[in-house]
Scaffold this active site. Sequence first.
Site, PDB file in Angstrom:
ATOM      1  N   GLU A 106      29.681  17.152  37.528  1.00 55.43           N
ATOM      2  CA  GLU A 106      30.048  15.766  37.784  1.00 55.43           C
ATOM      3  C   GLU A 106      30.548  15.136  36.485  1.00 55.43           C
ATOM      4  O   GLU A 106      30.103  15.499  35.398  1.00 55.43           O
ATOM      5  CB  GLU A 106      28.847  14.988  38.340  1.00 55.43           C
ATOM      6  N   CYS A 347      22.218   7.753  33.963  1.00 57.01           N
ATOM      7  CA  CYS A 347      21.591   8.812  33.156  1.00 57.01           C
ATOM      8  C   CYS A 347      20.589   9.603  33.982  1.00 57.01           C
ATOM      9  O   CYS A 347      19.731   9.040  34.645  1.00 57.01           O
ATOM     10  CB  CYS A 347      20.821   8.212  31.979  1.00 57.01           C
TER      11      CYS A 347
HETATM   12  N1  SAH Z   1      21.372  17.238  27.204  1.00 57.08           N
HETATM   13  C1  SAH Z   1      21.679  16.025  26.482  1.00 57.08           C
HETATM   14  C2  SAH Z   1      22.469  15.025  27.347  1.00 57.08           C
HETATM   15  C3  SAH Z   1      21.647  14.510  28.505  1.00 57.08           C
HETATM   16  S1  SAH Z   1      22.079  13.061  29.342  1.00 57.08           S
HETATM   17  C4  SAH Z   1      20.394  15.376  26.005  1.00 57.08           C
HETATM   18  O1  SAH Z   1      19.333  15.806  26.426  1.00 57.08           O
HETATM   19  O2  SAH Z   1      20.470  14.461  25.199  1.00 57.08           O
HETATM   20  C5  SAH Z   1      21.914  11.727  28.278  1.00 57.08           C
HETATM   21  C6  SAH Z   1      20.555  11.022  28.262  1.00 57.08           C
HETATM   22  O3  SAH Z   1      20.032  10.675  29.547  1.00 57.08           O
HETATM   23  C7  SAH Z   1      19.485  11.869  27.591  1.00 57.08           C
HETATM   24  O4  SAH Z   1      18.831  11.110  26.618  1.00 57.08           O
HETATM   25  C8  SAH Z   1      18.549  12.176  28.730  1.00 57.08           C
HETATM   26  O5  SAH Z   1      17.254  12.474  28.297  1.00 57.08           O
HETATM   27  C9  SAH Z   1      18.640  10.894  29.529  1.00 57.08           C
HETATM   28  N2  SAH Z   1      18.085  10.997  30.882  1.00 57.08           N
HETATM   29  C10 SAH Z   1      17.959  12.082  31.652  1.00 57.08           C
HETATM   30  N3  SAH Z   1      17.360  11.772  32.827  1.00 57.08           N
HETATM   31  C11 SAH Z   1      17.111  10.449  32.789  1.00 57.08           C
HETATM   32  C12 SAH Z   1      16.514   9.526  33.711  1.00 57.08           C
HETATM   33  N4  SAH Z   1      16.080   9.921  34.888  1.00 57.08           N
HETATM   34  N5  SAH Z   1      16.429   8.242  33.326  1.00 57.08           N
HETATM   35  C13 SAH Z   1      16.900   7.835  32.135  1.00 57.08           C
HETATM   36  N6  SAH Z   1      17.462   8.647  31.239  1.00 57.08           N
HETATM   37  C14 SAH Z   1      17.564   9.946  31.554  1.00 57.08           C
END
Ligand code: SAH
Length: 356
Positions: A106, A347
């Site tokens: 996505e 996110c």
């Molecule tokens: N793999 C990378 C990019 C992930 S997405 C990383 O871990 O940083 C970007 C952000 O969204 C990351 O900080 C991740 O932890 C956060 N994230 C993932 N799931 C989430 C959720 N359910 N609520 C809020 N943030 C979330």
Amino acid sequence: MTKAGSDIDTRPSGAKRPYIDRVSAKELDDWFAKRGYPAYRRRQLASWLERQVTETRHMTDLPLALRTELEADFRFDHLEILRRQESADGETVKYLVALDERHQVETVSLRYRHGHSVCVSSQSGCRMGCTFCASSRRGFGRDLRAAEMLAQLRLAAEDRGERVSHVVLMGIGEPFDNYEETLDFIRRANAPEGFGIGARHITVSTVGLVPEIRRFANEGLAANLAVSLHAADDTVRRRLLPVARRYSLDELMAACRYYLTKTSRRLSYEYALFQNVNDQPAAADELASLLRGQRCHVNLIPANPVPGSDLTPSDPKRIERFRQRLEERHITVTVRRSLGGDIEAACGQLRRDAGS
Ligand code: SAH
């Protein structure tokens, strides 16, 4: 070594054909000469490749027969939008994109007054297994090629009719688990002959892979780095992020300090708030003392619900209290505006396929 599926040729001929953007100029010259095409055809193709275009459907100045011939001998990217969802306010559009017959990702486009930001996926699925993130739910598919990440920018720009001004590598996957292609992507997105997106408008987010943070520090790039911290305590962090079992906070902080010293840049820490897990006043104090003296910025993320997870997002009052407490302790902090929640584009809500 190749990772699962990344090198499997699913096209009819079955033969291993090289990716067009990995073919040398000499080989391409020979290929065109052998088939008797005039030199300008070769130059037309070169011009597409210079502009980071590796999908034949965009190469509209090449005759169809030539495109078919090229496809028989080389591999091209074929990103296709399978589904497009637009948020009620029109700001956010989420695309489900097919990379090949078996792999999907996505991509999210966020368009607002000051620009057009695209949230790019770096892998189909994810190996990191963060308990609160939907991207890990169905395991890992394959790494994306840099060209496939660039194609995500192109499809968003085309669909929205607006050039991309900002890139965040915060879609599906862990960019530093696909380090070479991610770096190649950043360089090509930044290149003036490519997308010409300023490095300062490109942000890569990592779960906290320590060796790659150090490596990134040595690249001499002006792109931004965001580190998913989510807890200032090893026990809590291990509960949320399995990768924390591999690297302790001490090791992570040492790598972050190395990055700060080496690059003289600022670092962002992402911190998603979960009720009574990492949002207590004591957790804010711990975070403040962990980051004391660092040239950094904390980005609090109001957690987004992910079905099947037992974690509860913190309510707005607790988020505000947490923010204030950090501020009182002289930490620069902002709360991330959550966009696209109604189409599950926020996110942690992106997935590698259309399933649940
Ligand atoms: N793999 C990378 C990019 C992930 S997405 C990383 O871990 O940083 C970007 C952000 O969204 C990351 O900080 C991740 O932890 C956060 N994230 C993932 N799931 C989430 C959720 N359910 N609520 C809020 N943030 C979330």
